[in-house]
Design a protein around this motif. Structure first.
Motif, mmCIF file in Angstrom:
data_model
loop_
_atom_site.group_PDB
_atom_site.id
_atom_site.type_symbol
_atom_site.label_atom_id
_atom_site.label_comp_id
_atom_site.label_asym_id
_atom_site.label_seq_id
_atom_site.Cartn_x
_atom_site.Cartn_y
_atom_site.Cartn_z
ATOM 1 N N PRO A 175 -0.438 -2.902 10.071
ATOM 2 C CA PRO A 175 -0.865 -1.631 10.033
ATOM 3 C C PRO A 175 0.107 -0.983 9.114
ATOM 4 C CG PRO A 175 -1.610 -2.238 11.938
ATOM 5 C CD PRO A 175 -0.717 -3.140 11.565
ATOM 6 N N ILE A 176 -0.015 -0.011 8.252
ATOM 7 C CA ILE A 176 0.851 0.679 7.435
ATOM 8 C C ILE A 176 1.539 1.847 8.457
ATOM 9 C CG2 ILE A 176 -0.667 2.325 6.778
ATOM 10 C CD1 ILE A 176 0.466 2.563 4.179
ATOM 11 N N GLY A 177 1.028 2.005 9.418
ATOM 12 C CA GLY A 177 1.610 3.326 10.396
ATOM 13 C C GLY A 177 1.502 4.515 9.780
ATOM 14 N N ASN A 178 2.601 5.157 10.284
ATOM 15 C CA ASN A 178 2.799 6.797 9.452
ATOM 16 C C ASN A 178 3.124 6.650 8.138
ATOM 17 O OD1 ASN A 178 3.970 9.212 8.850
ATOM 18 N ND2 ASN A 178 3.254 10.087 10.433
ATOM 19 N N TYR A 179 2.177 6.995 7.110
ATOM 20 C CA TYR A 179 2.617 6.977 5.556
ATOM 21 C C TYR A 179 3.866 7.382 5.469
ATOM 22 C CZ TYR A 179 2.717 7.864 0.882
ATOM 23 O OH TYR A 179 3.143 8.224 -0.481
ATOM 24 N N LYS A 220 9.675 6.866 3.573
ATOM 25 C CA LYS A 220 10.861 7.080 3.595
ATOM 26 C C LYS A 220 11.578 5.922 3.900
ATOM 27 C CE LYS A 220 11.079 11.923 5.071
ATOM 28 N NZ LYS A 220 10.801 12.478 6.370
ATOM 29 N N GLN A 221 11.223 4.880 4.777
ATOM 30 C CA GLN A 221 11.597 3.608 5.063
ATOM 31 C C GLN A 221 11.729 2.654 3.804
ATOM 32 O OE1 GLN A 221 9.380 1.258 7.862
ATOM 33 N NE2 GLN A 221 10.032 2.489 9.571
ATOM 34 N N LEU A 222 10.709 2.968 3.061
ATOM 35 C CA LEU A 222 10.632 2.248 1.670
ATOM 36 C C LEU A 222 11.875 2.447 1.047
ATOM 37 C CD1 LEU A 222 7.165 1.841 0.751
ATOM 38 C CD2 LEU A 222 8.477 0.325 0.744
ATOM 39 N N ILE A 223 11.943 3.955 0.961
ATOM 40 C CA ILE A 223 13.157 4.416 -0.045
ATOM 41 C C ILE A 223 14.423 3.859 0.526
ATOM 42 C CG2 ILE A 223 14.490 6.329 -0.943
ATOM 43 C CD1 ILE A 223 11.757 7.941 -0.834
ATOM 44 N N LEU A 224 14.510 3.890 1.895
ATOM 45 C CA LEU A 224 15.850 3.490 2.218
ATOM 46 C C LEU A 224 15.905 1.926 2.082
ATOM 47 C CD1 LEU A 224 16.225 5.148 5.971
ATOM 48 C CD2 LEU A 224 18.099 4.434 4.209
ATOM 49 N N HIS A 225 14.881 1.255 2.355
ATOM 50 C CA HIS A 225 14.904 -0.136 2.104
ATOM 51 C C HIS A 225 15.439 -0.659 0.775
ATOM 52 C CE1 HIS A 225 13.996 -3.767 3.873
ATOM 53 N NE2 HIS A 225 12.930 -4.131 2.877
ATOM 54 N N SER A 226 14.688 0.176 -0.142
ATOM 55 C CA SER A 226 15.002 -0.174 -1.549
ATOM 56 C C SER A 226 16.527 -0.038 -2.124
ATOM 57 C CB SER A 226 14.066 0.745 -2.466
ATOM 58 O OG SER A 226 14.679 1.962 -2.374
ATOM 59 N N GLN A 227 17.213 0.673 -1.014
ATOM 60 C CA GLN A 227 18.367 1.043 -1.575
ATOM 61 C C GLN A 227 19.604 0.111 -0.690
ATOM 62 O OE1 GLN A 227 18.796 5.201 -0.426
ATOM 63 N NE2 GLN A 227 17.827 5.858 -2.334
ATOM 64 N N SER A 275 15.820 11.644 -10.081
ATOM 65 C CA SER A 275 16.418 10.464 -9.877
ATOM 66 C C SER A 275 15.568 9.497 -9.088
ATOM 67 C CB SER A 275 17.664 10.912 -8.666
ATOM 68 O OG SER A 275 18.451 11.876 -9.189
ATOM 69 N N CYS A 276 14.400 9.539 -9.350
ATOM 70 C CA CYS A 276 13.373 8.812 -8.849
ATOM 71 C C CYS A 276 13.263 8.955 -7.253
ATOM 72 C CB CYS A 276 13.539 7.297 -9.055
ATOM 73 S SG CYS A 276 13.441 7.115 -10.717
ATOM 74 N N GLY A 277 13.684 10.146 -6.619
ATOM 75 C CA GLY A 277 13.426 10.062 -5.151
ATOM 76 C C GLY A 277 14.608 9.676 -4.501
ATOM 77 N N GLU A 278 15.687 9.227 -5.240
ATOM 78 C CA GLU A 278 16.729 8.477 -4.748
ATOM 79 C C GLU A 278 17.760 9.652 -4.474
ATOM 80 O OE1 GLU A 278 17.742 4.635 -5.116
ATOM 81 O OE2 GLU A 278 15.729 3.954 -5.810
ATOM 82 N N VAL A 326 0.827 -1.267 0.159
ATOM 83 C CA VAL A 326 -0.094 0.071 0.181
ATOM 84 C C VAL A 326 0.786 1.285 0.026
ATOM 85 C CG1 VAL A 326 -1.874 1.249 1.192
ATOM 86 C CG2 VAL A 326 -1.904 -1.094 1.192
ATOM 87 N N ALA A 327 1.698 1.250 0.875
ATOM 88 C CA ALA A 327 2.733 2.474 0.797
ATOM 89 C C ALA A 327 3.388 2.698 -0.537
ATOM 90 C CB ALA A 327 3.782 2.331 2.126
ATOM 91 N N GLU A 328 4.124 1.713 -1.051
ATOM 92 C CA GLU A 328 4.603 1.949 -2.296
ATOM 93 C C GLU A 328 3.589 2.250 -3.431
ATOM 94 O OE1 GLU A 328 6.698 -1.304 -4.179
ATOM 95 O OE2 GLU A 328 7.458 -1.882 -2.111
ATOM 96 N N TRP A 329 2.467 1.803 -3.149
ATOM 97 C CA TRP A 329 1.445 2.324 -4.181
ATOM 98 C C TRP A 329 0.941 3.501 -4.153
ATOM 99 C CZ3 TRP A 329 -3.927 3.230 -3.203
ATOM 100 C CH2 TRP A 329 -4.632 3.366 -4.534
ATOM 101 N N VAL A 330 0.717 4.216 -2.870
ATOM 102 C CA VAL A 330 0.406 5.405 -2.754
ATOM 103 C C VAL A 330 1.580 6.405 -3.196
ATOM 104 C CG1 VAL A 330 -0.118 7.145 -0.750
ATOM 105 C CG2 VAL A 330 -1.142 4.706 -0.457
ATOM 106 N N SER A 331 2.831 5.768 -2.598
ATOM 107 C CA SER A 331 3.789 6.698 -3.106
ATOM 108 C C SER A 331 3.854 6.937 -4.696
ATOM 109 C CB SER A 331 5.205 5.961 -2.761
ATOM 110 O OG SER A 331 6.355 6.562 -2.977
ATOM 111 N N GLY A 332 3.679 5.776 -5.364
ATOM 112 C CA GLY A 332 3.495 6.025 -6.677
ATOM 113 C C GLY A 332 2.476 6.996 -7.257
ATOM 114 N N LEU A 333 1.301 6.918 -6.634
ATOM 115 C CA LEU A 333 0.373 7.896 -6.820
ATOM 116 C C LEU A 333 0.849 9.394 -6.638
ATOM 117 C CD1 LEU A 333 -2.847 6.509 -4.951
ATOM 118 C CD2 LEU A 333 -2.509 6.424 -7.234
ATOM 119 N N VAL A 334 1.547 9.369 -5.535
ATOM 120 C CA VAL A 334 2.090 10.703 -5.237
ATOM 121 C C VAL A 334 3.175 11.307 -6.353
ATOM 122 C CG1 VAL A 334 3.340 12.033 -3.491
ATOM 123 C CG2 VAL A 334 1.564 10.426 -2.616
#
Ligand code: ADP
Length: 853
Positions: A574-578, A583-590, A758-761, A417-425
């Motif tokens: 729960p997704i928690g604070n979006y 941010k975690q996602l971005i970190l995680h992806s790196q 840079s795709c947010g990276e 969900v977080a990734e998906w919302v991030s894409g929307l944003v």
């Protein structure tokens, strides 16, 4: 209807005939039984009369017998005539009581002399032996017989004589009887009050008659009676019909004592009296019955007709309904086929239109790159923007026709969900920012982190609403709110609200909102791109997801578009604070552990844009891949002659030889065999994929490139033996530079734009920055040398590339200077270039120094 009427008529005729037959039969039966009854009655009367007569005669005979016997005896004893007369006289007196008043006593001829018991003296010349009675007696030889009747001259009554000869055969005794009793009996003959009777002998002499005047008449001599008499004689016993005195009569005959006939005559009409009334009554009854039957039939017929008519009506109604249903079916089929034709047409058209538009945009891209004419460039940039709008419209139409055609179905997958919302944003952020709108994302902390559903179509719905919100809002904010409204077992119900502070919608326009190709307030919104298809598509997609769009709006204040969807929960955490999660996602992806590691993979990246090449090669570092690069089609073909690759990422839009042409030539020249070629394209429209696959590409990636997509592609196409376990301490993506975002910002860079590119990276961005700074010296030298040689062609290519690179990293000032130089160099404006060249170098170098410092 006619057949029914004919049936009814035939039935009535048949009934009538049957009734008539019944009447005739009954009447006949009645007549027969009535005539046989009368006959019986007549016979009975005749029998009664016969009995009376026989009784009467027997008395007379026995009286005569006794007297004759005594006289015989007296004669034998020599009695005198006087003694005999005395005896006869006494006997006449004695027996008189046994007969009626008209009894004349005993008389006879004794020894030739006439004797009389009542003292009657015959007239002179009277010869008793000449009389009929004498001769009849002699002829009967001692047997008492009845002599021919005659009419008494004195009384006028019919008289019969009973006579008997004595033993001497010459003497005769007799006595006369008037038939008053018989007369009375005959006179009383009537059949139920009708008709009359008479008694006649074989000689036609009427012995007794109903009408006393007729008695004594000789019917064999009466001209009007002979026929009747002859018939009576002829029949002896029975009945016959004949006309008597001009009237039809029935005549009953019965023989009496073998000498007479009792005749009863009755008028047929009288006889038929009862029968006629029976006939009349039965005719009346029959008519009544017939009438009733007819009525019944007519009623039944009418009823049947009514029923038939109703049934006909019903049938007709049924037929009509049938017909209407068929018509409806046909109409529906026609409408469906028309609709299908329309959808097919739209789909075909949009597909067909897209290819030339891509060509136009491609050509336009060339113009943008190669033209030096400012005016031309402006036109070309307008073409680009209009072309892109056209493409998005065509994509909408294609989507719409696909939905209409039922060709679009939901493809459900697991998604974060977080990734998906991030894409929307990501997809809306830039537009909102460009309009100075605040984009607020408010996601309920309890929303489960992983769900199962068609994320692509859900994205389409929300992006559409967000795009509209941005389009129709001039100032203020656009909010995307996602609420967890209910968790039911494995399902979660999410409510989406897209709220804006825009122009709003008038109440009366609400209905038009979902109408295809319908735009509201066209005049006011004429500058806002749109087709009026967006919300129709949203609505149809939501219907596919068992949902619908709710709209509330206040004109001039803002609108809110909401819907709810039920999705399956894959991970209930729960997704928690979006924001934090993002941010975690971005970190995680790196982190390297997450990425695929294939250091031995041979990858070639082809793009005419240096910066793009840098971005791509840096991404490759994340996977431990050291990629080769080419910046043109021609160069690619050369490289391929001596190198083999597992994957080539080939840009589509390139000058001279574009990606598609390059691939075709490479294949024709047999330069690629097992190599997978992926198209890199800015053309992200629906249907682009097909276009590339048809051109020989194995897949395509749309720009700006996303790490995840590259990783997916590598995972999919690289041979498995090339994929290794990543060493834990490998951190290929980490930059060694001391550059930070803050430092870049301080150097005056638009870091937001840079990071976004840079795709947010951020690390990637910093890496790009570092390369940009490091390359500075070399690029400046190169530029200097081109200027020295007055090689404006290469000067313009290089300065164009520096313009793009500067823009990408957010060095807007340097980029603008480069643009001016590029324009001037393209126009061969040496003066401008000479004057501004140093200025550009200074700015570039100053920036690089700041970044590296
Ligand atoms: P369009 O391509 O015109 O945007 P849509 O189907 O998306 O087509 O929307 C239909 C119409 O609804 C638009 O033309 C616009 O007038 C109105 N509309 C849609 N969203 C909004 C909004 N957020 N605020 C105001 N009006 C809107």
């Amino acid at each position: 209807m006619n057949r029914n009427r004919r049936t009814l008529s035939l039935t009535l005729i048949a009934t009538f005939v049957l009734m008539a037959l019944l009447v005739v039969y009954t009447t006949r039966l009645m007549y027969t039984s009535s005539s046989s009854y009368l006959l019986e009655l007549g016979n009975d009367k005749a029998a009664a009369i016969t009995a009376d007569l026989e009784n009467y005669l027997d008395t007379a005979k026995s009286v005569l017998w006794v007297t004759a016997d005594t006289v015989d005896h007296m004669l034998a004893n020599g009695a005198t005539d006087a003694e005999i007369v005395e005896y006869i006289t006494r006997e006449s007196a004695n027996t008189g009581a046994q007969f009626d008043d008209t009894y004349t006593g005993i008389y006879g001829v004794i020894k030739g002399n006439y004797v009389d018991g009542v003292g009657w003296t015959p007239p002179p010349g009277y010869d008793p032996t000449a009389r009929d009675w004498y001769q009849t007696a002699i002829a009967a030889r001692g047997e008492p017989v009845i002599a021919s009747p005659y009419v008494d001259a004195q009384t006028g009554k019919v008289i019969i004589s009973v006579v008997k000869s004595l033993s001497d055969k010459h003497s005769v005794l007799g006595l006369d009887l008037t038939l008053s009793g018989i007369q009375e009996t005959v006179q009383n003959i009537s059949l139920d009050g009708n008709g009359y009777g008479f008694l006649v002998n074989y000689d036609g002499f009427v012995i007794a008659h109903h009408n006393p005047d007729e008695s004594g008449k000789k019917y064999n001599e009466e001209p009007d009676k002979t026929e009747l008499f002859n018939k009576v004689i002829g029949i002896d016993k029975g009945n016959f019909n004949m006309e008597i005195d001009g009237k039809k009569c029935t005549v009953f005959v019965n023989e009496v004592l073998d000498q007479w006939h009792l005749v009863i005559v009755i008028e047929s009409t009288a006889l038929l009296g009862d029968t006629t009334s029976v006939l009349v009554v039965s005719v009346l009854i029959s008519m009544l019955v017939f009438g009733l039957i007819s009525l019944f039939y007519v009623f039944a017929h009418n009823h049947e007709r009514k029923i038939t008519r109703r049934m006909d009506d019903l049938k007709e109604l049924e037929h009509k309904k049938d017909y209407e249903a068929k018509l409806l079916k046909l109409e529906k089929a026609a409408a469906d086929s028309a609709n299908k034709a329309k959808s097919d047409f739209l789909a075909d058209m949009s597909h067909e239109i897209r290819t030339p538009i891509n060509a136009v945009l491609g050509m336009n891209e060339m113009i943008l790159r190669e033209s030096k004419e400012e005016q031309t460039l402006e036109y070309a940039s307008n073409i680009k923007s209009a072309g892109n709008t056209l493409l998005s419209i065509i994509n909408d139409i294609l989507d719409f026709s696909k939905i209409e055609d039922g060709k679009m179905s939901l493809v459900k997958v697991e998604f974060d969900v977080a990734e998906w919302v991030s894409g929307l944003v990501n997809s809306i952020q830039e537009r909102a920012r460009a309009k100075g709108l605040e984009l607020k994302i408010d996601v309920d902390e309890t929303v489960p982190s992983k769900l199962y559903g068609d994320d692509v179509r859900l994205t389409q719905v929300v992006v559409n609403l967000l795009t509209n919100a941005v389009k129709y809002t001039e100032k203020g904010s656009v909010t995307l709110r996602i609420r967890n409204t209910e968790i039911n077992g494995d399902d979660v119900s999410l409510r989406f609200d897209v709220i804006d502070t825009g122009i709003g919608i008038k109440n009366q326009d609400m209905d038009k909102l979902f109408m295809t190709f319908e735009r509201i307030e066209e005049k006011r919104n004429r500058n806002i791109e749109g087709t009026g298809l967006g919300l129709s598509i949203v609505n149809k997609l939501l219907t596919m997801m068992d949902s619908k769009l709710d709209v509330s709006s206040r004109y001039g204040v803002g609108s809110s578009f909401s819907f709810s969807v039920v999705l399956k929960i894959v991970d209930a955490e729960p997704i928690g604070n979006y924001e934090e999660r993002r941010k975690q996602l971005i970190l995680h992806s790196q982190t390297v552990e997450e990425h695929l590691y294939a250091p031995k993979a041979r990858v070639l990246i082809v793009d005419d844009n240096d910066m793009n090449l840098k971005v791509a090669t840096n991404f490759m570092k994340l996977f431990g891949i050291k990629a080769d690069t080419c910046s043109s089609g021609k160069e690619t073909l050369d490289v391929l002659k001596s190198n083999k690759y597992d994957i080539i990422f080939l840009d589509h839009m390139m000058p001279v030889l574009d990606g598609i042409e390059t691939l075709k030539l490479a294949k024709d020249k047999d330069l690629i065999k097992d190599t997978v070629v992926i198209a890199l394209t800015a053309n992200a429209v629906v249907g682009a994929k097909e276009q590339y696959l048809n051109s020989g590409f194995s897949g395509y990636l749309s720009k700006p490139i996303v790490v995840k997509d590259i990783e997916k592609t590598l995972k999919k196409y690289l041979p498995e033996d090339l994929i290794e376990e990543a060493p834990l301490d490998t951190d290929a993506s980490k930059t060694t530079s001391s550059l930070t975002i803050d430092k870049a910002r301080e150097a005056g860079l638009n870091t937001d734009a840079g990071v976004e590119y840079s795709c947010g990276e951020e690390d990637l961005y910093l890496d790009l920055l570092s390369d940009y700074a490091k390359d500075c010296e070399e690029k400046c030298k190169e530029l200097d040398s081109y200027l020295d040689k007055e090689d404006m062609k290469n000067y313009s290519i290089l300065i164009h590339s520096l313009k793009s690179s500067s823009r990408i990293i957010g060095a807007d000032v340097v980029s603008a200077l480069a643009k001016d130089l590029e324009d001037a160099s393209k126009k061969n404006d040496m003066d401008f270039v000479q004057i501004n060249h140093d200025n550009f170098l200074e700015s570039y170098k100053a920036l690089a120094a700041k970044l590296l410092g």
